[in-house]
Design an enzyme around this catalytic site. Structure first.
Site, PDB file in Angstrom:
ATOM      1  N   GLU A   1      -0.866  -8.835   4.820  1.00  0.00           N
ATOM      2  CA  GLU A   1      -0.371  -8.934   6.389  1.00  0.00           C
ATOM      3  C   GLU A   1      -1.804  -9.223   7.134  1.00  0.00           C
ATOM      4  OE1 GLU A   1      -0.941  -4.400   5.924  1.00  0.00           O
ATOM      5  OE2 GLU A   1       0.015  -6.099   4.675  1.00  0.00           O
TER       6      GLU A   1
ATOM      7  N   HIS B   1      -3.332  -5.724   1.082  1.00  0.00           N
ATOM      8  CA  HIS B   1      -2.733  -6.144   2.309  1.00  0.00           C
ATOM      9  C   HIS B   1      -2.687  -7.566   2.787  1.00  0.00           C
ATOM     10  CE1 HIS B   1      -2.270  -2.034   3.896  1.00  0.00           C
ATOM     11  NE2 HIS B   1      -3.317  -1.552   3.147  1.00  0.00           N
TER      12      HIS B   1
ATOM     13  N   CYS C   1       0.708  -1.214  -0.058  1.00  0.00           N
ATOM     14  CA  CYS C   1      -0.122   0.016  -0.009  1.00  0.00           C
ATOM     15  C   CYS C   1       0.797   1.116   0.109  1.00  0.00           C
ATOM     16  CB  CYS C   1      -0.850  -0.130   1.277  1.00  0.00           C
ATOM     17  SG  CYS C   1      -2.397   0.960   0.966  1.00  0.00           S
TER      18      CYS C   1
END
Length: 228
Positions: free
Chosen positions: A197, A195, A86
């Protein structure tokens, strides 16, 4: 394997990234402040999402000049894996570690939801744990994720198989050719808007992002660990 999570003023996904490495992946990880001037002790570099320096000027434009970015460039040139997610992707673009630029989303609105991605290249150090053309679910959260590059750069990305992830189905932001993630020519720097994560635990709704980090560790062990 030891990872560095680079923290800029305004980063807000650094804790998510730290959790993904420490708790979900089970590898060593440390936060590294943007003023750091040495990353030699780390095997992998992670640039998390957020709003570095308040996204003033352009997203990532100020962070690109942080002290630590000289070390990130050094790590990339040494072949270490560098992942920017991002805002981290935006910083890599601003730093010239990846080609192209980021524009405001079509519709000019911030988007935060799960999206489906297609693994366009499963042979990079970041994607070997995926199947060819596998479809995965990973969240996005951005206002400027509309990737753009000129025709010559796009042709080069395709020729070198640098397009790693594309949006499957609906393109959420207007990104050129549905591009969601690209690598550099050497294949050791990956920038992506979604994302991973935030997709490492079933409690989060998906574990599809974990394979990116597992692929990094797998590659590192294959190239650095010697067995008798």
């Amino acid at each position: 394997m030891k990872f560095a999570v680079i923290v800029f003023p305004g980063s807000n996904c650094d804790v998510d990234m730290f959790h993904a490495i420490k708790d979900a992946l089970g590898e060593e990880v440390e936060y590294v402040w943007h003023s750091a001037d040495n990353l030699d002790e780390y095997d992998g570099i992670l640039l998390p999402g957020g709003f570095s320096y308040g996204d003033y000027l352009r997203c990532g434009a100020i962070a690109r000049f942080s002290n630590v970015m000289a070390e990130v460039v050094k790590a990339a040139e040494a072949g270490k894996p560098v992942l920017g997610v991002c805002n981290g992707f935006q910083i890599l673009l601003e730093a010239g570690l990846l080609p192209g630029a980021m524009r405001r989303n079509d519709g000019l609105k911030f988007i935060c939801r799960n999206v489906e991605l297609q693994v366009a290249n499963h042979e990079t150090m970041f994607t070997t744990s995926y199947e060819a053309n596998e479809t995965i679910t990973v969240p996005i959260a951005h206002g400027e994720g509309n990737y753009y590059c000129d025709e010559a750069t796009l042709a080069e990305l395709k020729e070198n198989k640098q397009i790693v992830f594309t949006y499957a189905g609906t393109n959420p932001n207007g990104s050129l050719e549905d591009i969601a993630g690209i690598t550099n020519k050497q294949g050791n720097v990956l920038g992506m808007m979604p994302h991973p994560e935030r997709a490492v635990d079933e409690l989060l709704g998906s574990t599809d992002g974990l394979k990116i980090f597992q692929s990094i560790v797998k590659n590192w062990r294959e190239t650095h660990v010697v067995t008798a």
